[in-house]
Each structure stands twice: as structure tokens, then as C-alpha cells.
Design an enzyme around this catalytic site. Sequence first.
Site, short mmCIF file in Angstrom:
data_model
loop_
_atom_site.label_atom_id
_atom_site.label_comp_id
_atom_site.label_asym_id
_atom_site.label_seq_id
_atom_site.Cartn_x
_atom_site.Cartn_y
_atom_site.Cartn_z
N CYS A 180 -25.95 -12.80 39.36
CA CYS A 180 -24.89 -13.37 38.51
C CYS A 180 -24.80 -12.55 37.23
O CYS A 180 -25.81 -12.03 36.73
CB CYS A 180 -25.23 -14.82 38.20
SG CYS A 180 -24.20 -15.59 36.94
N HIS A 194 -11.65 -6.70 33.29
CA HIS A 194 -10.54 -7.60 33.59
C HIS A 194 -10.17 -8.49 32.41
O HIS A 194 -9.55 -9.54 32.58
CB HIS A 194 -10.83 -8.44 34.84
CG HIS A 194 -12.16 -9.14 34.81
ND1 HIS A 194 -13.35 -8.48 35.02
CD2 HIS A 194 -12.48 -10.43 34.60
CE1 HIS A 194 -14.35 -9.33 34.95
NE2 HIS A 194 -13.85 -10.54 34.69
N ASP A 198 -11.96 -10.19 29.98
CA ASP A 198 -12.70 -11.34 29.45
C ASP A 198 -13.97 -10.94 28.69
O ASP A 198 -14.78 -11.78 28.33
CB ASP A 198 -13.07 -12.32 30.57
CG ASP A 198 -14.03 -11.73 31.60
OD1 ASP A 198 -14.38 -10.54 31.47
OD2 ASP A 198 -14.43 -12.46 32.53
N ASP A 249 -18.97 -4.38 37.83
CA ASP A 249 -19.55 -3.04 37.96
C ASP A 249 -19.43 -2.44 39.36
O ASP A 249 -20.11 -1.47 39.68
CB ASP A 249 -21.02 -3.08 37.55
CG ASP A 249 -21.81 -4.16 38.28
OD1 ASP A 249 -21.26 -4.78 39.21
OD2 ASP A 249 -22.99 -4.39 37.92
N HIS A 266 -19.29 -14.26 37.68
CA HIS A 266 -19.74 -14.89 36.43
C HIS A 266 -18.82 -16.05 36.10
O HIS A 266 -17.70 -16.15 36.60
CB HIS A 266 -19.82 -13.89 35.26
CG HIS A 266 -18.52 -13.20 34.94
ND1 HIS A 266 -18.44 -11.86 34.67
CD2 HIS A 266 -17.24 -13.66 34.84
CE1 HIS A 266 -17.18 -11.53 34.42
NE2 HIS A 266 -16.43 -12.62 34.50
N GLU A 275 -16.98 -6.72 45.75
CA GLU A 275 -18.07 -7.10 46.64
C GLU A 275 -17.54 -7.42 48.03
O GLU A 275 -16.35 -7.69 48.22
CB GLU A 275 -18.82 -8.32 46.09
CG GLU A 275 -19.51 -8.10 44.76
CD GLU A 275 -20.68 -7.13 44.85
OE1 GLU A 275 -21.16 -6.87 45.97
OE2 GLU A 275 -21.10 -6.63 43.79
N GLU A 323 -21.94 -20.59 40.30
CA GLU A 323 -21.05 -20.42 39.14
C GLU A 323 -20.49 -21.76 38.64
O GLU A 323 -20.27 -21.93 37.44
CB GLU A 323 -19.92 -19.45 39.48
CG GLU A 323 -20.37 -18.06 39.90
CD GLU A 323 -21.28 -17.36 38.89
OE1 GLU A 323 -21.21 -17.69 37.69
OE2 GLU A 323 -22.06 -16.49 39.30
N HIS A 369 -22.73 -23.15 36.10
CA HIS A 369 -22.46 -22.63 34.76
C HIS A 369 -21.26 -23.34 34.13
O HIS A 369 -21.29 -23.68 32.94
CB HIS A 369 -22.18 -21.12 34.82
CG HIS A 369 -23.37 -20.27 35.09
ND1 HIS A 369 -24.61 -20.51 34.53
CD2 HIS A 369 -23.53 -19.16 35.87
CE1 HIS A 369 -25.47 -19.60 34.95
NE2 HIS A 369 -24.83 -18.77 35.76
N MET A 393 -29.26 -22.32 40.92
CA MET A 393 -29.06 -21.67 39.62
C MET A 393 -30.01 -20.50 39.39
O MET A 393 -30.04 -19.94 38.29
CB MET A 393 -29.18 -22.69 38.49
CG MET A 393 -28.10 -23.76 38.49
SD MET A 393 -26.40 -23.12 38.73
CE MET A 393 -26.21 -22.10 37.25
#
Length: 318
Positions: A122, A225, A227, A232, A240, A255, A275, A278, A292
Site C-alpha cells: 500500500c 495523478h 493527488d 510507480d 492508496h 498493476e 484501502e 484507511h 491492514m
Amino acid sequence: MALKISALFSCIFLIFLVLLVSCNAKKTERTNSKKSPPFDFIKHLEGCHKGEKIKGIQELKKYLEKYGYLDYHHSRNKTHENDDEFDDLLESAIKTYQFNYHINATGILDSETASKMMTPRCGVADIINGTTRMRVGGMKNQYSHGGGRSSIHTVSHYSFFPENPRWPSSSTHLTYQFSRSTPAEAKEPVSRALEKWASATHFKFSLAQNIQNADLVIGFHRRNHGDGAPFDGRGGILAHAFAPTDGRFHYDADESWSVGAIPGQHDLETVALHEIGHLLGLGHSSVEDAIMYARISAGVTKNLHADDIQGIKALYNV
């Protein structure tokens, strides 16, 4: 006659341009597919330790800084911030990383540590903003790296974001929507993940009529993008999401994604479960079986764990 010849040449020229663009696109695609995964540089550094100077150590420092283990900016000693020297601060950061992931804390980048670092993960940091408060078995501990207020921090079990952000008590029914970039096959796995969180918490989720009014927005993005947290490429950061009440959850579109456990691909629902944690306010857990936990290998599926449910109940006092 001259007009017909001119038109013919124009047509041939346009066909040539289309073929050229197509060939270049395929060449770029092949080049990108041959690129090493973002974390592969760590393999070259395996076995390095304090006192050594090896090309690539500076990149290792950036890696550990990105995920919250190293902070030269708040350190009294910034001598080796921008070089390939394996200094005291890097050794301390690796020890903290090893302790967090239940590895023998030697401060040496041994094979077990390197392997853990290279696993896709993550994009949210394990330790956020250098100083963070994490709840550990009902107790709060403070961490500060590089000469800060406290000397050591033990990351154990579930954790929260700094200042424990959460959705207000009036917002237990959250709406969600998908951005246009979301593939159709990803929507059902995300919806299932939301239902699993709903069954384990006091939250309820429903699809919003439009994206403008949605509390949670899910999308697929590449590289930078907009944010502040660029992806990567394949093999590094999987996704994320942001702490309450931001509501943004992004998959890395580079991915290889799947529905279910397929070798070499990552399960959409498993990553969504992580996610969404989060989005609700949970940080990372050091329990490997917990959803998590920051890392997930390809071809693996996971579900909610008792540690995740304990964490969300503790955060919301329910």
C-alpha cells in the site's frame, strides 16, 4: 488526374503515419513491460550495513523516508542525507522497520528484510509525518525518529492516523461511486469489500446517484495523478487511500488485477478491503494476517481479521 494522384499520395501518407504511431506505441509498451519493478533496486543492496558506501543507498533512504521510518529533516545530523553513506540514522531506521515487521532488529539489510521491502504494498506510510500516535493494545505510544521527543516506538497490531481522524457520528451511512477510469470488473469486488466492512462495523454503504455527492470515490490512475501521491508502475505501490473524511481511494492502473487468487495478479477485493480500512480511519497493522497489514503478494486473497475489527471498534468507541 493531378488531383487523383495528390489524393492517393495523401492517403498513403496518412496510412504511413498511423502505422508509425502504432509501431512506436507498441515499442513503448514493450519497453515499459521490461522495466524492473520499482523496489528491485533493494536486491542490489542486500547485506549492506553501517559504515559502507554503496551506490543505491540514497534510494534506500528515500524509500524508508517515504514510508515513515527515516526523517533527516528533523534530525540534528543531516550530513549523509543526500549521499550513499550507510550512517547511524539509516541503521536506526532499518532496525525500526525490522521491529515493525517482526524481523531480528540488527540494522543490517539482510535477505529477510530486503525481501519484505520488495513485496508490493500500500502507498500509505507505516509511520506518518515522522511523529505519529498509534494505539497499541489500548495504550498510546509516541514515535519520533532522528532526535525527537521520544526514543523508541513499538508498532504493534492496529494503528490510527495522527490525531485519530474519523467520520462523525452522524455519518454512519456512507455513499460511494466510481470514477470513469474504473473498469467494470472492479466494481463488484469493491462493493463486496464494502459489505464486509458493513457486516463488521456500525457503518452502512450504498451507491450514490452521482459522483459529486458521494462520500467515497474509487478510481484507477497511473503515475502522477494529481493527488500528491504518484504511483510507480507495476510491482511497487498497489493502491492508496486517504484518512477520513477525504474519501478518495485509488488503484494503480499499471498493476495486473484479478477477481480472486490468480498467480501473478493482485485480487481487487483484497486490496479494496485494505484501502477501505484507511478510508474509515485505520492505519497499518503489524499483524501479518490482518487486512491492514501493509503488504500483499500477488495471487493471495485475504479477509477481515479480528485485529482489524478490534481496531475499528476502538477508533469509534463501539
